[in-house]
Design a protein around this motif. Sequence first.
Motif, PDB file in Angstrom:
ATOM      1  N   ARG A   6       0.829  -1.201   0.000  1.00 27.36           N
ATOM      2  CA  ARG A   6       0.000   0.000   0.000  1.00 27.36           C
ATOM      3  C   ARG A   6       0.871   1.262   0.000  1.00 27.36           C
ATOM      4  NH1 ARG A   6      -3.350  -3.141   3.478  1.00 27.36           N
ATOM      5  NH2 ARG A   6      -2.290  -2.291   5.324  1.00 27.36           N
ATOM      6  N   VAL A   7       1.933   1.213   0.804  1.00 31.80           N
ATOM      7  CA  VAL A   7       2.854   2.355   0.855  1.00 31.80           C
ATOM      8  C   VAL A   7       3.440   2.625  -0.527  1.00 31.80           C
ATOM      9  CG1 VAL A   7       5.075   3.172   1.745  1.00 31.80           C
ATOM     10  CG2 VAL A   7       3.417   2.110   3.296  1.00 31.80           C
ATOM     11  N   LEU A   8       3.917   1.577  -1.191  1.00 28.03           N
ATOM     12  CA  LEU A   8       4.507   1.751  -2.518  1.00 28.03           C
ATOM     13  C   LEU A   8       3.475   2.255  -3.515  1.00 28.03           C
ATOM     14  CD1 LEU A   8       6.866  -1.349  -2.922  1.00 28.03           C
ATOM     15  CD2 LEU A   8       7.467   0.996  -2.302  1.00 28.03           C
ATOM     16  N   SER A   9       2.236   1.786  -3.367  1.00 28.25           N
ATOM     17  CA  SER A   9       1.176   2.233  -4.263  1.00 28.25           C
ATOM     18  C   SER A   9       0.930   3.733  -4.116  1.00 28.25           C
ATOM     19  CB  SER A   9      -0.110   1.453  -3.975  1.00 28.25           C
ATOM     20  OG  SER A   9      -1.168   1.910  -4.789  1.00 28.25           O
ATOM     21  N   LEU A  42       2.184   9.044   5.776  1.00 30.07           N
ATOM     22  CA  LEU A  42       3.561   8.817   5.342  1.00 30.07           C
ATOM     23  C   LEU A  42       4.465  10.003   5.654  1.00 30.07           C
ATOM     24  CD1 LEU A  42       3.006   7.056   1.891  1.00 30.07           C
ATOM     25  CD2 LEU A  42       3.417   6.034   4.131  1.00 30.07           C
ATOM     26  N   GLU A  43       3.862  11.152   5.954  1.00 29.22           N
ATOM     27  CA  GLU A  43       4.677  12.308   6.308  1.00 29.22           C
ATOM     28  C   GLU A  43       5.482  12.025   7.574  1.00 29.22           C
ATOM     29  OE1 GLU A  43       4.200  17.113   7.151  1.00 29.22           O
ATOM     30  OE2 GLU A  43       2.622  15.713   7.765  1.00 29.22           O
ATOM     31  N   LEU A  47       8.638  10.209   4.284  1.00 31.80           N
ATOM     32  CA  LEU A  47       8.580   9.818   2.876  1.00 31.80           C
ATOM     33  C   LEU A  47       7.866  10.849   2.014  1.00 31.80           C
ATOM     34  CD1 LEU A  47       7.647   6.040   3.301  1.00 31.80           C
ATOM     35  CD2 LEU A  47       9.920   7.081   3.166  1.00 31.80           C
ATOM     36  N   VAL A  48       7.067  11.676   2.663  1.00 27.01           N
ATOM     37  CA  VAL A  48       6.223  12.627   1.941  1.00 27.01           C
ATOM     38  C   VAL A  48       6.343  14.000   2.596  1.00 27.01           C
ATOM     39  CG1 VAL A  48       3.825  13.248   1.436  1.00 27.01           C
ATOM     40  CG2 VAL A  48       4.589  10.893   1.119  1.00 27.01           C
ATOM     41  N   TYR A  76      13.773  10.656   0.480  1.00 23.25           N
ATOM     42  CA  TYR A  76      13.614   9.328   1.078  1.00 23.25           C
ATOM     43  C   TYR A  76      12.465   8.578   0.432  1.00 23.25           C
ATOM     44  CZ  TYR A  76      16.558  11.438   4.694  1.00 23.25           C
ATOM     45  OH  TYR A  76      17.577  12.078   5.362  1.00 23.25           O
ATOM     46  N   GLY A  77      11.392   9.310   0.107  1.00 26.94           N
ATOM     47  CA  GLY A  77      10.260   8.679  -0.563  1.00 26.94           C
ATOM     48  C   GLY A  77      10.627   8.192  -1.945  1.00 26.94           C
ATOM     49  N   HIS A  78      11.377   9.007  -2.690  1.00 24.61           N
ATOM     50  CA  HIS A  78      11.837   8.602  -4.019  1.00 24.61           C
ATOM     51  C   HIS A  78      12.683   7.338  -3.931  1.00 24.61           C
ATOM     52  CE1 HIS A  78      10.514  11.668  -6.868  1.00 24.61           C
ATOM     53  NE2 HIS A  78      10.683  12.577  -5.926  1.00 24.61           N
ATOM     54  N   ASP A  79      13.601   7.311  -2.973  1.00 23.51           N
ATOM     55  CA  ASP A  79      14.492   6.161  -2.856  1.00 23.51           C
ATOM     56  C   ASP A  79      13.740   4.915  -2.401  1.00 23.51           C
ATOM     57  OD1 ASP A  79      16.464   7.851  -3.631  1.00 23.51           O
ATOM     58  OD2 ASP A  79      17.475   7.964  -1.695  1.00 23.51           O
ATOM     59  N   THR A  80      12.766   5.100  -1.507  1.00 19.90           N
ATOM     60  CA  THR A  80      11.954   3.957  -1.073  1.00 19.90           C
ATOM     61  C   THR A  80      11.195   3.365  -2.244  1.00 19.90           C
ATOM     62  OG1 THR A  80      11.691   4.876   1.145  1.00 19.90           O
ATOM     63  CG2 THR A  80      10.086   3.223   0.465  1.00 19.90           C
ATOM     64  N   LEU A  81      10.645   4.222  -3.089  1.00 16.84           N
ATOM     65  CA  LEU A  81       9.911   3.742  -4.263  1.00 16.84           C
ATOM     66  C   LEU A  81      10.840   3.031  -5.230  1.00 16.84           C
ATOM     67  CD1 LEU A  81       7.327   3.590  -5.925  1.00 16.84           C
ATOM     68  CD2 LEU A  81       7.865   5.858  -6.833  1.00 16.84           C
TER      69      LEU A  81
END
Length: 210
Positions: A6-9, A42-43, A47-48, A76-81
């Motif tokens: 869900r997080v990745l989505s 997610l903030e 990540l956001v 961090y969000g970009h890298d997690t994705l």
Amino acid sequence: MRNWERVLSVLEALCERGQAAEHGWTLDTELLPPHQQQVNALENQGLVELACRENRAELSALEGRPVRWAARLTPYGHDTLAYGCSRPRAEPPPGEAAPDRQLVELIPSQMAALRVFVCLTNQLRVPPADGLAEQVRTASCDHGIKRWRLHLTQKQMESVAYGLWLHRMTGSAAEANRFGREYGVVHSSARDSGEGPPVARGGAGVVGRG
């Protein structure tokens, strides 16, 4: 859907909408309230980034309407994705591997030779079989017995045999010989009318140093 999925989505949705907009933000009209709540959560994980009052004022001027909410990915969000899209897949539990795959356990020297083989993919006339590079990248190591575990299709096993044959022709035969003894797949350089590297079954006739 599992939580990380869900997080990745959510991250993927923000990334796509942000890239489509010149300002890089996903606006309140582009996500439903439940999805906005997921983004808000997610903030706290870094990540956001949510638009502050100043950001919203600038976006409102650009949009010609009041923008009450906006979000975009942090680094961090970009890298997690990016990592999530390429993350190592969970190894199937014993007995649950796909029926067309066989568990193969390689010693460190075999795995080292195989890594060289897949790294040369773009330079080889007979490249590694489809999916073999991914199997090598996501292989897990059983440190107790010092073996790398892969789940390979028959074509991938034949490709491994070819890679180890190249290793034998340029140095040590021990790795190819061992693979032939344990799995009965040995590359033969004899001419073959079929596509791909010809492969002999069984370990007979495997010669060389090592």
